[in-house]
Design a protein around this motif. Structure first.
Motif, PDB file in Angstrom:
ATOM      1  N   LYS A 172      52.825  45.159  67.976  1.00 47.83           N
ATOM      2  CA  LYS A 172      54.084  45.397  67.258  1.00 47.83           C
ATOM      3  C   LYS A 172      55.315  45.335  68.167  1.00 47.83           C
ATOM      4  O   LYS A 172      56.368  45.885  67.832  1.00 47.83           O
ATOM      5  CB  LYS A 172      54.050  46.753  66.543  1.00 47.83           C
ATOM      6  CG  LYS A 172      53.011  46.862  65.445  1.00 47.83           C
ATOM      7  CD  LYS A 172      53.384  46.050  64.226  1.00 47.83           C
ATOM      8  CE  LYS A 172      52.416  46.288  63.088  1.00 47.83           C
ATOM      9  NZ  LYS A 172      52.786  45.521  61.868  1.00 47.83           N
ATOM     10  N   ILE A 173      55.204  44.666  69.319  1.00 45.53           N
ATOM     11  CA  ILE A 173      56.361  44.543  70.203  1.00 45.53           C
ATOM     12  C   ILE A 173      57.312  43.456  69.710  1.00 45.53           C
ATOM     13  O   ILE A 173      58.507  43.478  69.997  1.00 45.53           O
ATOM     14  CB  ILE A 173      55.916  44.267  71.657  1.00 45.53           C
ATOM     15  CG1 ILE A 173      57.060  44.527  72.630  1.00 45.53           C
ATOM     16  CG2 ILE A 173      55.370  42.843  71.809  1.00 45.53           C
ATOM     17  CD1 ILE A 173      56.661  44.466  74.097  1.00 45.53           C
ATOM     18  N   GLY A 174      56.760  42.481  68.984  1.00 41.44           N
ATOM     19  CA  GLY A 174      57.569  41.379  68.481  1.00 41.44           C
ATOM     20  C   GLY A 174      57.857  40.344  69.565  1.00 41.44           C
ATOM     21  O   GLY A 174      57.640  40.583  70.755  1.00 41.44           O
ATOM     22  N   GLY A 175      58.317  39.185  69.157  1.00 45.22           N
ATOM     23  CA  GLY A 175      58.699  38.153  70.121  1.00 45.22           C
ATOM     24  C   GLY A 175      57.517  37.419  70.726  1.00 45.22           C
ATOM     25  O   GLY A 175      56.394  37.454  70.218  1.00 45.22           O
ATOM     26  N   GLN A 176      57.768  36.793  71.864  1.00 47.35           N
ATOM     27  CA  GLN A 176      56.788  35.889  72.461  1.00 47.35           C
ATOM     28  C   GLN A 176      55.552  36.590  73.004  1.00 47.35           C
ATOM     29  O   GLN A 176      54.511  35.959  73.212  1.00 47.35           O
ATOM     30  CB  GLN A 176      57.442  35.087  73.595  1.00 47.35           C
ATOM     31  CG  GLN A 176      57.950  35.937  74.752  1.00 47.35           C
ATOM     32  CD  GLN A 176      58.549  35.091  75.859  1.00 47.35           C
ATOM     33  OE1 GLN A 176      57.977  34.074  76.253  1.00 47.35           O
ATOM     34  NE2 GLN A 176      59.716  35.492  76.355  1.00 47.35           N
TER      35      GLN A 176
ATOM     36  N   ALA B 125      62.879  42.162  81.535  1.00 50.70           N
ATOM     37  CA  ALA B 125      62.470  40.854  81.024  1.00 50.70           C
ATOM     38  C   ALA B 125      61.560  40.990  79.808  1.00 50.70           C
ATOM     39  O   ALA B 125      61.472  40.073  78.981  1.00 50.70           O
ATOM     40  CB  ALA B 125      61.765  40.061  82.120  1.00 50.70           C
ATOM     41  N   LEU B 126      60.898  42.143  79.693  1.00 51.42           N
ATOM     42  CA  LEU B 126      60.026  42.418  78.548  1.00 51.42           C
ATOM     43  C   LEU B 126      60.765  43.154  77.431  1.00 51.42           C
ATOM     44  O   LEU B 126      60.155  43.558  76.448  1.00 51.42           O
ATOM     45  CB  LEU B 126      58.819  43.247  79.006  1.00 51.42           C
ATOM     46  CG  LEU B 126      57.845  42.548  79.958  1.00 51.42           C
ATOM     47  CD1 LEU B 126      56.828  43.544  80.502  1.00 51.42           C
ATOM     48  CD2 LEU B 126      57.132  41.396  79.242  1.00 51.42           C
ATOM     49  N   GLY B 127      62.071  43.340  77.606  1.00 52.78           N
ATOM     50  CA  GLY B 127      62.871  43.950  76.556  1.00 52.78           C
ATOM     51  C   GLY B 127      63.140  45.429  76.714  1.00 52.78           C
ATOM     52  O   GLY B 127      63.732  46.067  75.825  1.00 52.78           O
ATOM     53  N   VAL B 128      62.752  46.006  77.843  1.00 53.65           N
ATOM     54  CA  VAL B 128      62.944  47.434  78.067  1.00 53.65           C
ATOM     55  C   VAL B 128      64.377  47.710  78.514  1.00 53.65           C
ATOM     56  O   VAL B 128      64.964  46.928  79.270  1.00 53.65           O
ATOM     57  CB  VAL B 128      61.951  47.956  79.136  1.00 53.65           C
ATOM     58  CG1 VAL B 128      62.236  49.402  79.502  1.00 53.65           C
ATOM     59  CG2 VAL B 128      60.528  47.801  78.637  1.00 53.65           C
ATOM     60  N   ARG B 129      64.927  48.846  78.064  1.00 51.92           N
ATOM     61  CA  ARG B 129      66.241  49.290  78.526  1.00 51.92           C
ATOM     62  C   ARG B 129      66.065  50.600  79.290  1.00 51.92           C
ATOM     63  O   ARG B 129      65.464  51.548  78.778  1.00 51.92           O
ATOM     64  CB  ARG B 129      67.192  49.498  77.353  1.00 51.92           C
ATOM     65  CG  ARG B 129      67.537  48.210  76.609  1.00 51.92           C
ATOM     66  CD  ARG B 129      68.636  48.440  75.600  1.00 51.92           C
ATOM     67  NE  ARG B 129      69.898  48.806  76.251  1.00 51.92           N
ATOM     68  CZ  ARG B 129      71.005  49.120  75.591  1.00 51.92           C
ATOM     69  NH1 ARG B 129      71.010  49.126  74.269  1.00 51.92           N
ATOM     70  NH2 ARG B 129      72.104  49.443  76.241  1.00 51.92           N
ATOM     71  N   PHE B 130      66.566  50.647  80.510  1.00 52.50           N
ATOM     72  CA  PHE B 130      66.460  51.833  81.352  1.00 52.50           C
ATOM     73  C   PHE B 130      67.721  52.673  81.166  1.00 52.50           C
ATOM     74  O   PHE B 130      68.831  52.210  81.442  1.00 52.50           O
ATOM     75  CB  PHE B 130      66.285  51.429  82.818  1.00 52.50           C
ATOM     76  CG  PHE B 130      64.946  50.821  83.115  1.00 52.50           C
ATOM     77  CD1 PHE B 130      63.946  51.562  83.722  1.00 52.50           C
ATOM     78  CD2 PHE B 130      64.678  49.496  82.779  1.00 52.50           C
ATOM     79  CE1 PHE B 130      62.710  51.007  83.992  1.00 52.50           C
ATOM     80  CE2 PHE B 130      63.439  48.924  83.049  1.00 52.50           C
ATOM     81  CZ  PHE B 130      62.449  49.686  83.650  1.00 52.50           C
ATOM     82  N   ALA B 131      67.527  53.912  80.727  1.00 51.32           N
ATOM     83  CA  ALA B 131      68.662  54.762  80.393  1.00 51.32           C
ATOM     84  C   ALA B 131      69.329  55.360  81.623  1.00 51.32           C
ATOM     85  O   ALA B 131      70.461  55.846  81.547  1.00 51.32           O
ATOM     86  CB  ALA B 131      68.209  55.881  79.455  1.00 51.32           C
ATOM     87  N   ILE B 132      68.640  55.364  82.758  1.00 54.50           N
ATOM     88  CA  ILE B 132      69.208  55.903  83.999  1.00 54.50           C
ATOM     89  C   ILE B 132      69.067  54.858  85.096  1.00 54.50           C
ATOM     90  O   ILE B 132      68.303  53.904  84.953  1.00 54.50           O
ATOM     91  CB  ILE B 132      68.508  57.218  84.430  1.00 54.50           C
ATOM     92  CG1 ILE B 132      67.005  56.975  84.664  1.00 54.50           C
ATOM     93  CG2 ILE B 132      68.730  58.305  83.386  1.00 54.50           C
ATOM     94  CD1 ILE B 132      66.285  58.195  85.216  1.00 54.50           C
ATOM     95  N   ASP B 133      69.806  55.047  86.206  1.00 57.40           N
ATOM     96  CA  ASP B 133      69.672  54.085  87.298  1.00 57.40           C
ATOM     97  C   ASP B 133      68.612  54.558  88.293  1.00 57.40           C
ATOM     98  O   ASP B 133      68.124  55.681  88.234  1.00 57.40           O
ATOM     99  CB  ASP B 133      71.015  53.812  87.983  1.00 57.40           C
ATOM    100  CG  ASP B 133      71.574  55.025  88.726  1.00 57.40           C
ATOM    101  OD1 ASP B 133      70.797  55.871  89.197  1.00 57.40           O
ATOM    102  OD2 ASP B 133      72.807  55.113  88.855  1.00 57.40           O
ATOM    103  N   VAL B 134      68.268  53.673  89.187  1.00 58.03           N
ATOM    104  CA  VAL B 134      67.137  53.916  90.079  1.00 58.03           C
ATOM    105  C   VAL B 134      67.359  55.123  90.983  1.00 58.03           C
ATOM    106  O   VAL B 134      66.438  55.917  91.235  1.00 58.03           O
ATOM    107  CB  VAL B 134      66.819  52.651  90.910  1.00 58.03           C
ATOM    108  CG1 VAL B 134      67.948  52.316  91.881  1.00 58.03           C
ATOM    109  CG2 VAL B 134      65.499  52.801  91.659  1.00 58.03           C
TER     110      VAL B 134
END
Length: 324
Positions: A112-116, A249-258
């Motif tokens: 259910k991730i969708g896309g390629q 690249a897999l569509g993840v959004r990181f809410a904080i920085d490293v």
């Protein structure tokens, strides 16, 4: 609601004990060995915030004894899942959900991730589709574990910190089944938010684990030592930046920085990571679910991950040298 905790070690035992104490679900524990024997004889003791509570949930050795459940909470290490999946079958009715409270990238990740990438298999944790053939991804509910706990002796759970278990459907929907699990956990005294983008939260936790765990196993350093040493901190940061690019690249959004993520780990203090604890206790380490999968995803996305590849090779060699 009938909930079975399969693999009731520290985290599973914590969840089971608090749900049983609150009577928020009809709880069954599947365990083995001295831990099971102690619980059957003396009950399950929970030590949390200086208080001791003893509860008497149903404790059995096999799924056959437990019978079909509404939900099964799986708190095993990822590398144990293939073998356990066969044992779990008697728990699974047509509508049984599986709450995967397992570290790292789960076997159902591309469902259910969708896309390629829709429907792809995560070989690092589901080699040859062995897990997904027995635990259909359609059953899965994601669960990120934030509390820390230990089993100081059989039948006893010591809760150190944390009370949040974030839940989410792979599809992002807010379904009756995920709400039912959340309700049982909240009634037991936990925080159990249901998030629409559970993969983002999986990655934020994995982000630290993929670096701190293997480095700690290689250096035998605690989190405060690892993050306080410039050399180790730089290696961890490089690994995390490589992983961030792959996740995005897999569509993840990181809410904080490293750097904020590293600072958060430093605040935990003199903590021995789970991988270091496993190494010291002679148990298999969660190498593939935490780091092997990052290299697998690097190949999938065509992105470089030189530091992750190097550390993966070293920690695999460390495991072989230890006979693990």
């Amino acid at each position: 609601m009938k909930i079975c905790v399969f693999g009731a070690g520290a985290i599973g035992g914590l969840m089971a004990a608090k749900m049983a104490a609150a009577e928020s679900a009809e709880v069954t524990i599947i365990a083995r060995g001295p831990h099971l024997a102690a619980m059957q004889k003396n009950g399950l003791k929970l030590i949390s915030e200086g208080q001791e509570t003893i509860v008497y949930p149903r404790c059995v050795a096999t799924a056959e004894e437990a019978g079909v459940q509404d939900a099964v909470i799986v708190t095993l290490k990822a590398h144990s899942l293939a073998g356990a999946a066969k044992q779990m079958q008697p728990l699974l009715g047509p509508e049984t959900s599986i709450v995967s409270a397992v570290n790292g990238i789960p076997w159902w990740y591309f469902h259910k991730i969708g896309g390629q990438y829709e429907g792809r298999r995560v070989e690092s944790v589901d080699a040859g589709g062995e897990v997904s053939a027995l635990l259909a991804p359609e059953r899965a509910i994601g669960c990120i574990v934030y509390p820390a706990a230990d089993v100081p002796e059989p039948g006893v759970i010591e809760h150190t910190y944390g009370d949040r278990f974030t839940l989410g459907e792979p599809s992002g929907e807010r379904t009756p089944r995920v709400e039912a699990v959340a309700k049982a956990l909240v009634a037991a005294g936990f925080k159990a938010p249901v998030r629409p983008k559970i993969r983002d939260e999986i990655w934020v936790k994995l982000w630290g684990n993929l670096a701190f765990n293997p480095i700690s196993a290689l250096t035998v350093n605690t989190l405060d030592q690892l993050t306080g040493d410039p050399g180790q901190r730089e290696v961890a940061r490089n690994m995390m930046l490589e992983a961030q690019a792959i996740g995005e690249a897999l569509g993840v959004r990181f809410a904080i920085d490293v750097d904020k993520r590293i600072a958060g780990a430093a605040e935990v203090g003199a903590h021995r990571t789970s991988m270091l604890q496993d190494l010291e206790r002679g148990r298999p380490m969660e190498i593939e679910a935490l780091l092997g999968v990052i290299v697998e995803f690097a190949e999938l996305t065509g992105l470089p991950a030189p530091t992750c590849r190097t550390v993966l090779a070293l920690v695999r060699a460390r495991a072989r040298a230890a006979g693990l």
